[in-house]
Design an enzyme around this catalytic site. Structure first.
Site, PDB file in Angstrom:
ATOM      1  N   THR A 293     -23.920-130.971 -97.254  1.00 62.25           N
ATOM      2  CA  THR A 293     -24.705-130.276 -96.236  1.00 62.25           C
ATOM      3  C   THR A 293     -25.719-129.422 -96.986  1.00 62.25           C
ATOM      4  O   THR A 293     -25.441-128.956 -98.087  1.00 62.25           O
ATOM      5  CB  THR A 293     -23.842-129.381 -95.333  1.00 62.25           C
ATOM      6  OG1 THR A 293     -23.179-128.396 -96.129  1.00 62.25           O
ATOM      7  CG2 THR A 293     -22.788-130.166 -94.585  1.00 62.25           C
ATOM      8  N   GLY A 294     -26.868-129.211 -96.396  1.00 64.48           N
ATOM      9  CA  GLY A 294     -27.876-128.384 -97.059  1.00 64.48           C
ATOM     10  C   GLY A 294     -29.204-129.108 -97.154  1.00 64.48           C
ATOM     11  O   GLY A 294     -29.504-129.972 -96.324  1.00 64.48           O
TER      12      GLY A 294
ATOM     13  N   ARG B 201     -38.227-137.903 -89.126  1.00 68.39           N
ATOM     14  CA  ARG B 201     -37.701-137.450 -90.427  1.00 68.39           C
ATOM     15  C   ARG B 201     -36.205-137.760 -90.545  1.00 68.39           C
ATOM     16  O   ARG B 201     -35.424-137.423 -89.663  1.00 68.39           O
ATOM     17  CB  ARG B 201     -37.930-135.940 -90.584  1.00 68.39           C
ATOM     18  CG  ARG B 201     -37.370-135.337 -91.880  1.00 68.39           C
ATOM     19  CD  ARG B 201     -36.030-134.659 -91.664  1.00 68.39           C
ATOM     20  NE  ARG B 201     -35.550-133.969 -92.873  1.00 68.39           N
ATOM     21  CZ  ARG B 201     -34.323-133.493 -93.016  1.00 68.39           C
ATOM     22  NH1 ARG B 201     -33.445-133.631 -92.043  1.00 68.39           N
ATOM     23  NH2 ARG B 201     -33.949-132.895 -94.114  1.00 68.39           N
TER      24      ARG B 201
ATOM     25  N   THR C 239     -24.877-129.293 -90.517  1.00 67.01           N
ATOM     26  CA  THR C 239     -24.394-130.664 -90.588  1.00 67.01           C
ATOM     27  C   THR C 239     -22.891-130.551 -90.681  1.00 67.01           C
ATOM     28  O   THR C 239     -22.370-129.493 -91.008  1.00 67.01           O
ATOM     29  CB  THR C 239     -24.936-131.306 -91.895  1.00 67.01           C
ATOM     30  OG1 THR C 239     -26.348-131.380 -91.823  1.00 67.01           O
ATOM     31  CG2 THR C 239     -24.383-132.700 -92.148  1.00 67.01           C
TER      32      THR C 239
ATOM     33  N   GLY D  89     -31.599-131.483 -97.430  1.00 74.65           N
ATOM     34  CA  GLY D  89     -31.493-132.933 -97.483  1.00 74.65           C
ATOM     35  C   GLY D  89     -32.456-133.577 -98.465  1.00 74.65           C
ATOM     36  O   GLY D  89     -32.099-134.497 -99.203  1.00 74.65           O
TER      37      GLY D  89
ATOM     38  N   ASP E 296     -30.773-136.329 -95.745  1.00 71.28           N
ATOM     39  CA  ASP E 296     -29.794-137.016 -96.596  1.00 71.28           C
ATOM     40  C   ASP E 296     -28.603-137.546 -95.802  1.00 71.28           C
ATOM     41  O   ASP E 296     -27.918-138.473 -96.245  1.00 71.28           O
ATOM     42  CB  ASP E 296     -29.283-136.062 -97.685  1.00 71.28           C
ATOM     43  CG  ASP E 296     -28.655-134.800 -97.097  1.00 71.28           C
ATOM     44  OD1 ASP E 296     -29.074-134.369 -95.997  1.00 71.28           O
ATOM     45  OD2 ASP E 296     -27.750-134.234 -97.740  1.00 71.28           O
TER      46      ASP E 296
HETATM   47  N1  ASP Z   1     -28.622-132.045 -94.870  1.00 66.96           N
HETATM   48  C1  ASP Z   1     -29.124-131.923 -93.533  1.00 66.96           C
HETATM   49  C2  ASP Z   1     -30.492-132.485 -93.463  1.00 66.96           C
HETATM   50  O1  ASP Z   1     -31.250-132.328 -94.399  1.00 66.96           O
HETATM   51  C3  ASP Z   1     -29.172-130.534 -93.028  1.00 66.96           C
HETATM   52  C4  ASP Z   1     -27.979-129.692 -93.356  1.00 66.96           C
HETATM   53  O2  ASP Z   1     -27.035-130.136 -93.918  1.00 66.96           O
HETATM   54  O3  ASP Z   1     -27.963-128.510 -93.040  1.00 66.96           O
HETATM   55  O4  ASP Z   1     -30.853-133.012 -92.444  1.00 66.96           O
END
Ligand code: ASP
Length: 419
Positions: A298-299, A275, A247, A301, A278
């Site tokens: 990021t991460g 889906r 992200t 979600g 976040d």
């Molecule tokens: N946060 C993002 C999601 O869950 C994915 C990401 O940030 O790597 O879609």
């Protein structure tokens, strides 16, 4: 390799994976104290204007900073950063070329907040439109709504003049096909890691190195059959084994103290259609309060939604926490949601990007990175563009999802992509 995520869920007690994950809990309090005693920004007194973003935006920050310095709007500056990865077909975590959902369709999420006018816009699960960062701003500017999703969001974008285009590049299509044919039993169906009955996978009886070698070799052969270029085959295998997240978030502050934030993503690779993570959720993937600061994520979600991460951080700063303390507190809420159970926490990661109204900033992450020598980084420009290392709450490295025995060290040496 014989187990799938469904098997883990079905089997009540499989025992813990190898203890060698390296997950040691640092004393969160110690981390927070360190931050509160340190300078307000990792590199000295706060400066304005300033841009902070996930490191995949690094190459686009300089031009956006010049625009900002010249009096440009803060949200426009943020969009100029995140549009870079959205337009890049080789960044398979955002926009064009993003890895698709389980049906092979790219679905994008984004949201933004414009501090000076205190407005917000968001779009979720949008197909066929590349620059969703601009579409969420259009929702903010041209409708009385905050969030549009799915087909309605796509039709709105087309009405606003955004071109419909095929977002699935040939490379991403082949990776999806590799996943679908050979790894799609490890998908997002079935109870997730937050389910009380979920157990981590058992240790393989075969030596792990052997299991991995067989599996990787088999997938590489399949990748060759599918026409994936030799130099990209290991990277493709990695994405199939560990469907990546990815992200970009960007927070911006100008000389006048105006702030904006923007987050855009293709979300989890091979997710269920529809889906939303976040990233399109105002308060989770992004939150900006003109009076206080801006934060984004990021991460994982699903984990971030449950702690309303970006909003929590901004509110923490409102109550006097430094950017670092505010971010650490949000991470601790994720740890608390799992009662500190490292058998679950090691399968997730989370990074926050935090900017306070005075220019103080921080980036914090749950784990140090994915492996030694590859820490989580973020980009910052306050007159000097640089990448800095995010501050972790926990010592050690997250393990990829879906659960899989750790890759033996000797195999990691074979490829940069398997680190
Ligand atoms: N946060 C993002 C999601 O869950 C994915 C990401 O940030 O790597 O879609």
């Amino acid at each position: 390799m014989t187990f799938s995520r469904r098997d883990f869920v079905k089997t009540s007690v499989l025992g813990a994976v190898a203890a060698g994950v390296g997950a040691k809990v640092a004393m969160p309090e110690a981390q927070a104290e360190k931050g509160s005693q340190g300078p307000v920004s990792p590199s000295g007194s706060p400066k304005r204007p300033i841009i902070i973003c996930a490191n995949n935006g690094y190459n686009y920050v300089e031009a956006a900073y010049t625009f900002l310095k010249g009096g440009g709007d803060t949200l426009e500056a943020g969009i100029r950063v995140v549009k870079g990865p959205e337009d890049d077909p080789n960044d398979d975590s955002v926009g064009l070329g993003g890895l698709p959902n389980e049906e092979g369709v790219v679905e994008l999420d984004a949201c933004c907040m414009h501090g000076p006018t205190r407005r917000a816009g968001s779009v979720g699960a949008v197909r066929n439109i590349k620059n969703v960062s601009m579409v969420c701003r259009a929702v903010m500017e041209h409708t009385g709504h905050v969030m549009l999703v799915g087909e309605g969001a796509e039709r709105f974008a087309v009405d606003m003049g955004f071109p419909r285009e095929n977002l699935l590049t040939d490379r991403s299509r082949k990776i999806w096909m590799l996943w679908k044919q050979f790894n799609s039993d490890r998908d997002w169906w079935g109870p997730g890691i937050a389910d009380p009955h979920w157990r981590p996978p058992a240790t393989e009886t075969k030596p792990q190195a052997e299991v991995w070698r067989d599996r990787i070799q088999q997938l590489q052969e399949r990748a060759a059959d599918l026409g994936i270029e030799p130099e990209f085959r290991l990277a493709a295998v990695r994405r199939v084994l560990f469907p990546p997240t990815g992200t970009i978030h960007c927070s911006v502050l100008n000389e006048k103290g105006e702030m904006s934030g923007i987050t855009t993503t293709s979300g989890l690779a091979f997710k269920l259609p529809g889906r939303c993570g976040d990233s399109p959720i105002i308060g989770a993937g992004c939150y900006t309060d003109q009076d206080i600061g801006s934060a984004g994520a990021t991460g994982a979600g699903e984990e971030n939604i449950k702690v309303a991460g970006a909003h929590t951080i901004v509110e923490n700063m409102r109550h006097g926490m430094s950017p670092l303390e505010a971010g650490m507190d949000a991470l601790k809420r994720i740890v608390r949601n799992y009662n500190g159970d490292m058998n679950k926490l090691r399968f997730m990661d989370m990074t926050y990007y935090i900017l306070r109204k005075d220019g103080a900033y921080a980036s914090v992450c749950l784990w140090e990175g994915y492996s030694a020598g590859h820490p989580h980084k973020f980009a910052v420009h306050d007159g000097t563009l640089r990448a800095e290392v995010a501050t972790p709450l926990l010592k050690g490295y997250s393990q990829e999802w879906p659960p899989f025995p750790p890759i033996p060290e000797d195999l990691k040496k074979d490829s940069e992509y398997l680190k």
